[in-house]
Each structure stands twice: as C-alpha cells, then as structure tokens.
Motif scaffolding. Sequence first.
Motif, short mmCIF file in Angstrom:
data_model
loop_
_atom_site.label_atom_id
_atom_site.label_comp_id
_atom_site.label_asym_id
_atom_site.label_seq_id
_atom_site.Cartn_x
_atom_site.Cartn_y
_atom_site.Cartn_z
N ILE A 59 -14.07 8.14 2.89
CA ILE A 59 -13.15 7.35 2.06
C ILE A 59 -12.06 6.75 2.94
N ARG A 60 -11.52 7.52 3.87
CA ARG A 60 -10.50 6.99 4.77
C ARG A 60 -11.02 5.81 5.58
N ALA A 61 -12.28 5.89 5.98
CA ALA A 61 -12.88 4.83 6.81
C ALA A 61 -13.07 3.53 6.04
N MET A 62 -13.01 3.57 4.73
CA MET A 62 -13.21 2.36 3.93
C MET A 62 -11.99 1.45 3.93
N VAL A 63 -10.83 1.97 4.37
CA VAL A 63 -9.57 1.22 4.27
C VAL A 63 -9.03 0.88 5.65
N GLN A 64 -8.67 -0.39 5.85
CA GLN A 64 -8.01 -0.84 7.07
C GLN A 64 -6.51 -1.00 6.78
N PHE A 65 -5.66 -0.29 7.49
CA PHE A 65 -4.21 -0.36 7.27
C PHE A 65 -3.57 -1.27 8.32
N ARG A 66 -2.72 -2.20 7.82
CA ARG A 66 -2.04 -3.13 8.72
C ARG A 66 -0.59 -3.32 8.27
N ALA A 84 0.79 -1.23 0.00
CA ALA A 84 0.00 0.00 0.00
C ALA A 84 0.82 1.27 0.00
N SER A 85 2.08 1.21 0.43
CA SER A 85 2.94 2.38 0.50
C SER A 85 2.23 3.51 1.22
N THR A 86 2.19 4.70 0.64
CA THR A 86 1.60 5.85 1.32
C THR A 86 0.09 5.99 1.08
N GLY A 87 -0.54 4.95 0.57
CA GLY A 87 -1.99 4.89 0.55
C GLY A 87 -2.71 5.22 -0.73
N GLN A 88 -1.98 5.71 -1.74
CA GLN A 88 -2.67 6.11 -2.96
C GLN A 88 -3.40 4.94 -3.63
N GLU A 89 -2.80 3.74 -3.61
CA GLU A 89 -3.47 2.60 -4.26
C GLU A 89 -4.76 2.20 -3.53
N PRO A 90 -4.73 1.91 -2.23
CA PRO A 90 -5.99 1.51 -1.59
C PRO A 90 -7.05 2.60 -1.61
N TYR A 91 -6.63 3.86 -1.55
CA TYR A 91 -7.62 4.93 -1.62
C TYR A 91 -8.18 5.06 -3.04
N GLU A 126 1.47 5.05 8.67
CA GLU A 126 0.98 6.16 9.48
C GLU A 126 0.58 7.35 8.60
N LYS A 127 1.39 7.60 7.57
CA LYS A 127 1.04 8.66 6.61
C LYS A 127 -0.26 8.31 5.89
N SER A 128 -0.38 7.04 5.52
CA SER A 128 -1.57 6.59 4.80
C SER A 128 -2.84 6.84 5.60
N LYS A 129 -2.80 6.49 6.88
CA LYS A 129 -3.99 6.62 7.73
C LYS A 129 -4.47 8.07 7.78
N ALA A 130 -3.55 9.02 7.77
CA ALA A 130 -3.93 10.43 7.84
C ALA A 130 -4.62 10.89 6.57
N GLY A 131 -4.26 10.27 5.43
CA GLY A 131 -4.88 10.65 4.16
C GLY A 131 -4.56 12.06 3.73
N LEU A 132 -3.40 12.57 4.13
CA LEU A 132 -2.98 13.93 3.79
C LEU A 132 -1.95 13.90 2.66
N TYR A 133 -2.18 14.67 1.62
CA TYR A 133 -1.29 14.65 0.46
C TYR A 133 -0.99 16.07 -0.03
N SER A 134 0.20 16.22 -0.56
CA SER A 134 0.61 17.53 -1.09
C SER A 134 -0.06 17.80 -2.43
N ILE A 162 -11.64 -3.22 2.51
CA ILE A 162 -10.40 -2.95 1.77
C ILE A 162 -9.27 -3.01 2.79
N VAL A 163 -8.42 -4.01 2.67
CA VAL A 163 -7.30 -4.19 3.59
C VAL A 163 -6.03 -3.74 2.87
N ALA A 164 -5.31 -2.83 3.49
CA ALA A 164 -4.08 -2.29 2.89
C ALA A 164 -2.90 -2.63 3.80
N THR A 165 -1.89 -3.29 3.25
CA THR A 165 -0.74 -3.68 4.06
C THR A 165 0.56 -3.16 3.45
N ASP A 166 1.53 -2.98 4.31
CA ASP A 166 2.86 -2.59 3.86
C ASP A 166 3.87 -2.98 4.92
#
Length: 290
Positions: free
Chosen positions: A185-192, A109-116, A147-155, A136-140
């Motif tokens: 949208i953030r709530a749709m993804v579980q990060f592990r 999942a890296s920084t979350g762009q794919e699962p989002y 941690e960056k992914s969970k925040a869903g903050l992007y430049s 939607i389960v996102a792992t890395d």
Amino acid sequence: MTPADYDYLRKFLKERSGLDLSADKQYLVESRLLSLARKASVPGIPDLVLKIRNGDSRLATDVVEAMTTNETFFYRDKIPFDHLRDTILPGLIQARAARKSLRIWSAAASTGQEPYSIAMCVKEMGAALAGWRIEIVATDLSQEVLEKSKAGLYSQFEVQRGLPIQHLVKYFTQTGELWQLNADIRAMVQFRQLNLLQDFSHLGTFDVIFCRNVLIYFDQDTKAVIFERMAKAMEADGTLLLGAAESVVGITDAFRPIADRRGLYQLNPARSGRPMGGLMPQPLKVAAAR
C-alpha cells in the motif's frame, strides 16, 4: 505579540502558504507559535518574528508548517470515498479500458491518511484493475508531515479514526504500540513537496483530484487561481473532490457541480472546449479483492 507582529505574520503566511487569517485569529497564531518559539530556544513570538524578518529561512519554514498542519484521518467524511469506490473508479475503468492507466492526485496529503485511503480503495477494486498502471501522487506544503506519511506509521488513536476494522487487519501490521501500513500500500503512493500557490503543471494531468479541506483557508482570489490551474491539470472527464465546506460556486466557472454528488465537480465543457466523453457512467459491478 504586538499588533504589528501579528499583521506581519498574517501577510507573511498569506504570501508563503495562502493561509488567510482574519484579524480575530491572533489567539490561534499564539497557541501554535509559542511552542515553536520554545522549541527554537527563542524567548517569544516577537523575537521569532524578528528572526524571520532578518532572513532565518529555516525558522520561516517552521512557522509556515506550524500554522498549516491540519488534522486528518482515514476515509475522512466517508462519502467522497464511497463515490470513489462505487462510481468514479468503475466509470474510469470503462473509460480507460484501452490505455489501462489512472492518475490520482491528493493535493493536501498532510500525514498521509487521505492518499492511503485512496490506495486502499483502489486495492479493493481487485481484479478489475489487474494489470493497470495506477499512479497516486500525494503533495503537501510541509516536508515534515510528508516524512511521516512515507513511513506509514500511525498510533492506535489515528487508526481508530475512520479506518474500518477490516482494513486495519488487512492492510496494517502492528509494530509495538504503532500500526504500519503494509509495504504494497505504501508503494502505491508517491509523496512530493508542493506549494499550491506555485505552478504545478509539472505534475501532469489527472483523472481524479482530491483537494479537500485546504482551500477553505484561502481567500476567494487565491481559490479562483488554483481552480483555474487545476482545470488545466484535469483530464476532460476527470473528477475534482472538495471538502464539505468548499465549493466552486461563485468562484470559478471552470468546473461545474455533479448533480446529486455533493462535493464532486467536473470540467465545465462550455469553458474548456474539450469533449467530456462518458460523463459519470453507471457504476460497474466489480469483484473486491479477497
């Protein structure tokens, strides 16, 4: 960095992360680890290697994360997400009509762009998935990027890479100089946190697995083992999506390519012994969310 230090790091990284560095990639290791050494107040890479050898587990984790953090962006390569929206999800809506549930795994999942991106594709299906349970389960491997992914903050730069402007307006809120994905949208993804080299049977089975642009860094034997374990984590009529430079061909017969769908694979029924059910049904007309 001495040849002995580089040899040690090659073996260490392969054992810990599966990363298979060739003999001519010393420059890459130096470029990524010199900044880490400075951050850790270590004089240089030889000293960093010594600390790892002496059991500095925190630094060992930092080295793995520095070497395995790769770039990503929204809707990367576009075509896999077109397939997800136009063929895979409509087919699964038909096949799973009785149970009304879907499970999708973003395995790197890296920084979350794919699962989002996956989450936004699901959201765009609108009423067709109303009342469904979607996981939607996102792992890395890297806890830092999770941690960056969970925040869903992007430049601004990150949201300009691959993200359609209408999705930026629809699913993001500007926060100062950053853009944050909306809470739904953030709530749709579980990060592990997960290392693909380790057992992942505890994740359960999935209808769709995205494992894109990560296996390219592994050797053939490691890929074969991961494919075998992913086959066990796949529903009989599920779909595996790989990166443009990745393939199962010549590595495993657990999966077979889907004709005219580059990068898409399904379980080989000759190997699995499981009935495939409705294999890639014709796309279903669905109403997009407004």
